[in-house]
Write an enzyme that holds these catalytic residues in place. Structure first.
Site, PDB file in Angstrom:
ATOM      1  N   THR A 196       0.839  -1.196   0.000  1.00  0.00           N
ATOM      2  CA  THR A 196       0.000   0.000   0.000  1.00  0.00           C
ATOM      3  C   THR A 196       0.876   1.248   0.000  1.00  0.00           C
ATOM      4  O   THR A 196       1.948   1.252   0.604  1.00  0.00           O
ATOM      5  CB  THR A 196      -0.896  -0.004   1.252  1.00  0.00           C
ATOM      6  OG1 THR A 196      -1.771  -1.125   1.190  1.00  0.00           O
ATOM      7  CG2 THR A 196      -1.720   1.271   1.359  1.00  0.00           C
ATOM      8  N   ASP A 199       6.419  -4.128  -1.662  1.00  0.00           N
ATOM      9  CA  ASP A 199       5.832  -2.993  -0.943  1.00  0.00           C
ATOM     10  C   ASP A 199       6.900  -1.951  -0.665  1.00  0.00           C
ATOM     11  O   ASP A 199       8.100  -2.243  -0.686  1.00  0.00           O
ATOM     12  CB  ASP A 199       5.211  -3.478   0.378  1.00  0.00           C
ATOM     13  CG  ASP A 199       4.189  -2.503   0.954  1.00  0.00           C
ATOM     14  OD1 ASP A 199       3.920  -1.464   0.316  1.00  0.00           O
ATOM     15  OD2 ASP A 199       3.650  -2.786   2.045  1.00  0.00           O
ATOM     16  N   GLU A 210      -0.150  -5.658   6.016  1.00  0.00           N
ATOM     17  CA  GLU A 210       1.165  -5.779   5.392  1.00  0.00           C
ATOM     18  C   GLU A 210       2.009  -6.821   6.116  1.00  0.00           C
ATOM     19  O   GLU A 210       2.722  -7.605   5.484  1.00  0.00           O
ATOM     20  CB  GLU A 210       1.871  -4.415   5.390  1.00  0.00           C
ATOM     21  CG  GLU A 210       1.224  -3.420   4.425  1.00  0.00           C
ATOM     22  CD  GLU A 210       1.755  -2.009   4.547  1.00  0.00           C
ATOM     23  OE1 GLU A 210       1.436  -1.193   3.664  1.00  0.00           O
ATOM     24  OE2 GLU A 210       2.478  -1.709   5.521  1.00  0.00           O
TER      25      GLU A 210
END
EC number: 5.3.1.6
Length: 219
Positions: free
Chosen positions: A28, A81, A103
């Protein structure tokens, strides 16, 4: 190159770590968003993705990439990520986008963690970026007091509710010399869902965007 151009460069470079017919873990944030764009260019070569946030899920679906629930996969080949900070031991602070718990789950599921950052995120010592802690709402004040005992200054992130329905405390003024110990200690505080320290399970590879191109760092 602008910072956004550096983020785009590492996002696209991460495609080299994606194997055909696999399910990809997707993070994200602004850098991860560039990776999602890149993933869209090979969407017919992969099975799909597991996403760490509602925002990333929406972006993946808009590009026609199938999104799987983490409960429906045994493991992931790779997780890509960004990070808010990364040190020389490949330990990270993550969670500026409030997606730290999901995550961390995806990183645990993944055989390889590729961290994509621009050079400004590289640090010698973690802690200048406020350390996010996801907390069950009723424990917010208690956890804040415990974090003060660690020498930090916790600040309630006003108006933010995580995708899991919890709140975030951002801890300022920590000089994190032993990241594993700090991660374990904070995770042991009652009411903490997880802390945004990725030290026990750090990155395997860092792709760093610099003015001279993308540099690859490994453990």
């Amino acid at each position: 190159m602008t910072q956004d151009e550096l983020k785009k460069a590492v996002g696209w470079a991460a495609l080299d770590y994606v194997r055909p017919d696999t399910i990809v873990g997707v993070g994200t944030g602004s850098t991860a968003a560039h990776f999602i764009d890149a993933l869209g260019s090979i969407k017919h070569q992969i099975k799909g993705a597991v996403s760490s946030s509602d925002a990333s899920t929406e972006k993946l679906k808009s590009l026609g990439i199938p999104v799987f629930d983490a409960n429906d996969v045994d493991s992931l080949d790779v997780y890509v990520d960004g990070a808010d900070e990364i040190n020389g031991h490949m330990q990270m602070i993550k969670g500026g986008g409030a997606a730290l718990t999901r995550e961390k789950i995806i990183s645990a599921l993944s055989r390889q963690f590729i961290c994509i950052v621009d050079a400004s995120k590289q640090v010698d010592v973690l802690g200048k970026f406020p350390l996010p802690v996801e907390v069950i709402p009723m424990a917010r004040s208690y956890v804040a007091r415990e974090l003060v005992k660690l020498g930090g200054q916790p600040e309630y992130r006003q108006g933010v509710v995580t995708d899991n329905g919890n709140v975030i405390l951002d801890v300022h003024n920590l000089n994190i010399m032993d990241a594993v110990a700090v991660e374990n200690h904070i995770n042991g505080i009652a009411g903490v869902v997880t802390v945004g320290l990725f030290a026990n399970r750090g990155a395997d590879v860092a792709l760093v965007g610099t003015a001279d191109g993308v540099k690859t760092v490994t453990k």
